[in-house]
Scaffold this motif. Structure first.
Motif, short mmCIF file in Angstrom:
data_model
loop_
_atom_site.label_atom_id
_atom_site.label_comp_id
_atom_site.label_asym_id
_atom_site.label_seq_id
_atom_site.Cartn_x
_atom_site.Cartn_y
_atom_site.Cartn_z
N ARG A 1 16.11 -7.92 2.61
CA ARG A 1 15.08 -7.03 2.07
C ARG A 1 15.79 -5.74 1.67
O ARG A 1 16.57 -5.19 2.44
N ILE A 2 15.49 -5.28 0.45
CA ILE A 2 16.13 -4.07 -0.05
C ILE A 2 15.06 -3.04 -0.38
O ILE A 2 14.46 -3.07 -1.46
N PRO A 3 14.80 -2.09 0.54
CA PRO A 3 13.86 -1.01 0.26
C PRO A 3 14.43 -0.06 -0.79
O PRO A 3 15.65 0.09 -0.90
N PRO A 4 13.57 0.60 -1.55
CA PRO A 4 14.05 1.56 -2.57
C PRO A 4 14.95 2.63 -1.95
O PRO A 4 14.60 3.23 -0.93
N GLY A 5 16.12 2.81 -2.55
CA GLY A 5 17.02 3.87 -2.12
C GLY A 5 17.67 3.65 -0.77
O GLY A 5 18.23 4.58 -0.19
N SER A 6 17.59 2.43 -0.24
CA SER A 6 18.13 2.14 1.10
C SER A 6 19.14 1.00 1.03
O SER A 6 19.22 0.28 0.05
N GLU A 7 19.84 0.84 2.13
CA GLU A 7 20.77 -0.28 2.26
C GLU A 7 19.99 -1.56 2.51
O GLU A 7 18.90 -1.53 3.09
N PRO A 8 20.54 -2.70 2.12
CA PRO A 8 19.88 -3.97 2.41
C PRO A 8 19.71 -4.20 3.91
O PRO A 8 20.56 -3.80 4.71
N GLU A 9 18.61 -4.82 4.26
CA GLU A 9 18.33 -5.24 5.64
C GLU A 9 18.50 -6.75 5.68
O GLU A 9 18.00 -7.46 4.82
N HIS A 10 19.20 -7.23 6.71
CA HIS A 10 19.56 -8.65 6.78
C HIS A 10 18.86 -9.33 7.95
O HIS A 10 18.98 -8.89 9.09
N GLY A 11 18.16 -10.40 7.65
CA GLY A 11 17.53 -11.22 8.67
C GLY A 11 16.16 -10.74 9.09
O GLY A 11 15.84 -9.56 9.03
N ALA A 12 15.35 -11.70 9.51
CA ALA A 12 13.96 -11.41 9.88
C ALA A 12 13.86 -10.41 11.03
O ALA A 12 12.96 -9.58 11.04
N VAL A 13 14.79 -10.45 11.97
CA VAL A 13 14.73 -9.54 13.12
C VAL A 13 14.96 -8.10 12.68
O VAL A 13 14.19 -7.20 13.04
N LYS B 1 12.19 -4.99 12.72
CA LYS B 1 12.45 -3.71 13.40
C LYS B 1 12.30 -2.53 12.44
O LYS B 1 11.75 -1.49 12.81
N SER B 2 12.79 -2.69 11.24
CA SER B 2 12.67 -1.62 10.24
C SER B 2 11.21 -1.38 9.89
O SER B 2 10.77 -0.23 9.76
N ILE C 1 9.92 -15.75 2.73
CA ILE C 1 10.60 -14.82 1.84
C ILE C 1 12.10 -14.86 2.14
O ILE C 1 12.51 -14.61 3.27
N LYS C 2 12.89 -15.17 1.11
CA LYS C 2 14.35 -15.15 1.24
C LYS C 2 14.91 -13.81 0.77
O LYS C 2 15.89 -13.32 1.31
N ARG C 3 14.29 -13.25 -0.27
CA ARG C 3 14.73 -11.96 -0.82
C ARG C 3 13.50 -11.15 -1.19
O ARG C 3 12.52 -11.69 -1.73
N GLN C 4 13.57 -9.85 -0.91
CA GLN C 4 12.48 -8.94 -1.30
C GLN C 4 13.07 -7.62 -1.76
O GLN C 4 13.92 -7.05 -1.10
N MET C 5 12.59 -7.17 -2.91
CA MET C 5 12.91 -5.84 -3.42
C MET C 5 11.62 -5.27 -3.95
O MET C 5 10.70 -6.01 -4.30
#
Length: 128
Positions: free
Chosen positions: A37-49, A53-54, A120-124
């Motif tokens: 998952r890649i939030p706007p202006g942030s680093e990618p987050e990896h994995g469901a866990v 948490k984010s 969801i495998k990828r989200q932006m």
């Protein structure tokens, strides 16, 4: 053949239910174990866990209320769907009750897992 429109519509409903309930566990279950998952202006987050948490950090700051609707769907094959959803968002800060409203466009790459569940495998997304 899978009805891609129904898959994305169902994902919008599950996504909306998890966010509106401030349920980061249910939210995390929408993502594959190896999701990004890649939030706007942030680093990618990896994995469901990590994604869960984010998301919880957002819920700790404010109550989120969303409406989610699919706006485009592309079925790649029987196991992959690319979906785009429009999201109307209102947040209410826990600290002082301040509300903010905004819109977002979410993109999802959905995968049909061996269990038959679509995750969801990828989200932006972008904010409007």
């Amino acid at each position: 053949m899978t009805d891609a429109n129904e898959v994305v519509k169902a994902m919008c409903k599950k996504y909306q239910a998890a966010v509106n309930a401030s349920d980061s566990t249910a939210y995390g279950k929408l993502f594959a174990a190896d999701a990004i998952r890649i939030p706007p202006g942030s680093e990618p987050e990896h994995g469901a866990v990590e994604i869960s948490k984010s998301e919880q950090k957002d819920y700790d700051i404010a109550k989120w209320t969303i409406q989610s609707q699919p706006i485009d769907v592309l079925q790649i094959d029987d196991q992959w769907i690319y979906g785009i959803a429009h999201i109307d968002i209102t947040t209410t800060a826990h600290a002082d009750g301040t509300t903010n409203s905004f819109k977002a466009t979410k993109t999802w790459l959905l995968h049909k897992e061996n269990s038959g569940e679509w995750l969801i495998k990828r989200q932006m997304w972008n904010l409007k």
